[in-house]
Design a protein around this motif. Structure first.
Motif, PDB file in Angstrom:
ATOM      1  N   ARG A 112      -8.950   1.031  12.288  1.00  0.00           N
ATOM      2  CA  ARG A 112      -8.581   2.410  12.285  1.00  0.00           C
ATOM      3  C   ARG A 112      -9.765   3.111  11.977  1.00  0.00           C
ATOM      4  O   ARG A 112      -9.891   4.320  12.832  1.00  0.00           O
ATOM      5  CB  ARG A 112      -7.472   2.730  11.317  1.00  0.00           C
ATOM      6  N   LEU A 469       3.712  -4.001  19.984  1.00  0.00           N
ATOM      7  CA  LEU A 469       3.698  -2.590  19.232  1.00  0.00           C
ATOM      8  C   LEU A 469       4.722  -1.851  19.949  1.00  0.00           C
ATOM      9  O   LEU A 469       5.388  -1.098  19.160  1.00  0.00           O
ATOM     10  CB  LEU A 469       2.533  -2.072  19.237  1.00  0.00           C
ATOM     11  N   ARG A 473       7.974  -0.087  18.148  1.00  0.00           N
ATOM     12  CA  ARG A 473       8.417   1.185  18.182  1.00  0.00           C
ATOM     13  C   ARG A 473       9.614   1.560  18.690  1.00  0.00           C
ATOM     14  O   ARG A 473      10.563   2.311  18.160  1.00  0.00           O
ATOM     15  CB  ARG A 473       7.155   1.994  18.855  1.00  0.00           C
ATOM     16  N   ARG A 478       8.426   2.367  12.327  1.00  0.00           N
ATOM     17  CA  ARG A 478       7.816   3.578  11.981  1.00  0.00           C
ATOM     18  C   ARG A 478       6.225   3.117  12.225  1.00  0.00           C
ATOM     19  O   ARG A 478       5.619   1.900  12.096  1.00  0.00           O
ATOM     20  CB  ARG A 478       7.958   4.262  10.677  1.00  0.00           C
ATOM     21  N   GLU A 479       5.253   3.988  12.540  1.00  0.00           N
ATOM     22  CA  GLU A 479       3.831   3.888  12.726  1.00  0.00           C
ATOM     23  C   GLU A 479       3.171   3.245  11.564  1.00  0.00           C
ATOM     24  O   GLU A 479       2.400   2.195  11.673  1.00  0.00           O
ATOM     25  CB  GLU A 479       3.046   5.010  13.132  1.00  0.00           C
ATOM     26  N   ASP A 480       3.479   3.733  10.240  1.00  0.00           N
ATOM     27  CA  ASP A 480       3.079   3.190   9.229  1.00  0.00           C
ATOM     28  C   ASP A 480       3.509   1.701   8.642  1.00  0.00           C
ATOM     29  O   ASP A 480       2.914   1.135   7.781  1.00  0.00           O
ATOM     30  CB  ASP A 480       3.103   4.150   8.028  1.00  0.00           C
TER      31      ASP A 480
END
Length: 489
Positions: A112, A469, A473, A478-480
């Motif tokens: 990231r 991914l 979703r 959740r993204e985290d």
């Protein structure tokens, strides 16, 4: 295992799930607290980044930056100065994001951080280009010259200004070669060397900032701010990109023990070293390896461990292993490594580990060579029997690398294992499943019904991982809770 979809694998002794401690009912608070702290650190770093950008402009204003604006020409020049300050601040942020600083790596992860690094590339270049153009236009308007003539005059007559032009050219070269369409045409080593020009671009940009126009004049807050931020950036790069890798190399004294074939085009490199206890729990995270042999020493190889370090003595002496697929000339040469070859190492890096956990349940999904980091992660990540699911994807059983080891770990730790083998459906580019399972209508929730309450680790080719991914979703993850190890550069 020959079946494409295997049943759940139990454990001979539920009281002994493996080397990782059972998560139990106390795991969620532990994971949740650690997760919240990590998010708070990430938020603090985001505020600091935006704050540095605001400070670079605010200090110019505080030192009377607008006082000289009295004409259109001076207004254009002022805009050029602001663009230059903002652009330079973004460049320094880019360097810090790529410096592998533990605080950043532990808060947002290496992937990231590099994603933000790449996103800042174009804005910083546009700001620096605007700086050069607006300065040439503003000065030219004041002196009655066109921008091109003014630029030539600045190059010839103003001390240190020629270095600014060199710096801008270097920044353009770095950003252009970083574009995916361009960098795919060159080997990694060429792109890596060109990318090092960023440091030369920064160094050549500094002299004119302090010597031209009195922008950072003696006694101004701006001068001390930019001296401090440049010195801090340089110190971080020196510490974490040079000194720490050297310390790690001398500390662990890694040596190649043997190279074994795992499958056609896939090898494992086993290394011995010292003080390997310090690397325990690094399963899933990656290291930068340099094998100090003729023709190989200058090649940096980013590989994850494929097994947790095996510590054999009280002094931390032991073994560790990486598993590598032949993806080009650089990796093909590793098959010829000889026992006794010394190894330089940097790392570990990234958040593809238990440090990113936020839930009791864990789902590990891997394809191809991306399966091997999951094998190391499975070995030590905490979970109780029945709380982990592993999905392995390959065109055939041969592509389920280290599959037998993963099978044994799943049996021992009480994890559910699925083998998903077979060709993909060319008519369904968005599918992550084999064609037969896609046509049959299988979805991610058929394998993991409660995936929305799990941490999901995905490792494999870029396009395939993107499909996984997206499916996660859609299943409510959740993204985290998504943790992805990128396999490109």
């Amino acid at each position: 295992m020959n079946t494409q979809l295997s049943p759940r694998l139990g454990t001979d002794d539920p009281r002994n799930p493996g080397s990782g401690p059972p998560a139990g009912t106390a795991a969620r608070p532990r994971f949740a607290v650690r997760h919240r702290r990590r998010l708070l650190r990430a938020d603090a770093l985001t505020v600091a980044a935006w704050g540095s950008l605001a400070a670079s402009v605010s200090l110019w204003l505080a030192d009377g930056g607008t006082a000289a604006i009295s004409t259109v020409a001076s207004g254009v020049t002022a805009l050029g100065i602001v663009a230059g300050l903002a652009g330079m601040d973004l460049v320094l942020l880019m360097l810090l994001l790529a410096a592998r600083i533990p605080l950043i790596d532990g808060a947002v992860g290496h992937d990231r951080a590099l994603e933000f690094h790449r996103r800042l590339g174009k804005p910083s270049l546009y700001l620096l280009l605007a700086h050069g153009i607006l300065i040439a236009v503003g000065y030219g308007m004041a002196e009655g010259l066109d921008p091109v003539s003014e630029a030539v005059a600045l190059w010839v007559l103003v001390p240190d200004m020629w270095l600014a032009f060199v710096s801008l050219a270097l920044f353009i070269a770095v950003v252009v070669t970083s574009l995916v369409a361009v960098r795919r045409r060159f080997p990694y080593e060429f792109w890596y060397l060109v990318h090092l020009l960023t440091y030369a671009a920064v160094l050549t940009s500094l002299p004119h900032q302090f010597s031209v126009g009195g922008l950072f004049a003696e006694g101004t807050w701006q001068r001390w701010y930019w001296i401090a931020i440049c010195a801090a950036t340089g110190a971080a790069l020196l510490c974490y990109r040079v000194i720490q890798p050297l310390v790690a190399t001398f500390r662990h004294q890694l040596t190649v023990e043997r190279v074994t074939a795992e499958a056609p085009g896939v090898i494992s490199v086993e290394m011995s070293g010292l003080q390997l206890r310090a690397l325990e729990g690094s399963g899933g995270r990656f290291f930068i390896w340099r094998f100090l042999a003729p023709g190989l020493w200058w090649h940096p190889h980013p590989f994850s461990l494929s097994a947790e370090p095996m510590v054999l003595g009280n002094d931390g002496r032991g073994l560790l292993r990486i598993t590598v697929r032949n993806l080009g000339r650089g990796t093909a040469q590793l098959a010829a490594l000889r026992p006794g070859t010394k190894v330089a190492v940097e790392g570990p890096y990234g958040l593809f580990s238990s440090a990113a956990r936020s839930r009791d349940r864990v789902v590990l999904i891997g394809a191809g060579i991306g399966i091997t980091p999951l094998r190391a992660l499975l070995e030590r990540t905490p979970f109780a029997p029945g709380q982990a699911t592993v999905l392995l994807r390959g065109h055939s059983d041969q592509e389920l690398y280290l599959g037998d080891e993963i099978l044994e770990l799943c049996r021992r730790r009480g994890a559910t294992l699925f083998h998903l083998t077979g060709p993909r459906d060319p008519g369904a580019p968005g599918s992550w499943l084999p064609a037969a399972w896609h046509v049959a209508g299988y979805a991610l929730t058929d394998y993991v019904p409660d995936i929305a309450d799990a941490d999901v680790y995905v490792c494999g080719p870029t396009a395939w991982a993107g499909n996984v991914l997206s499916a996660a979703r859609s299943a409510g993850v959740r993204e985290d809770q998504l943790h992805y190890e990128r396999f490109d550069w």
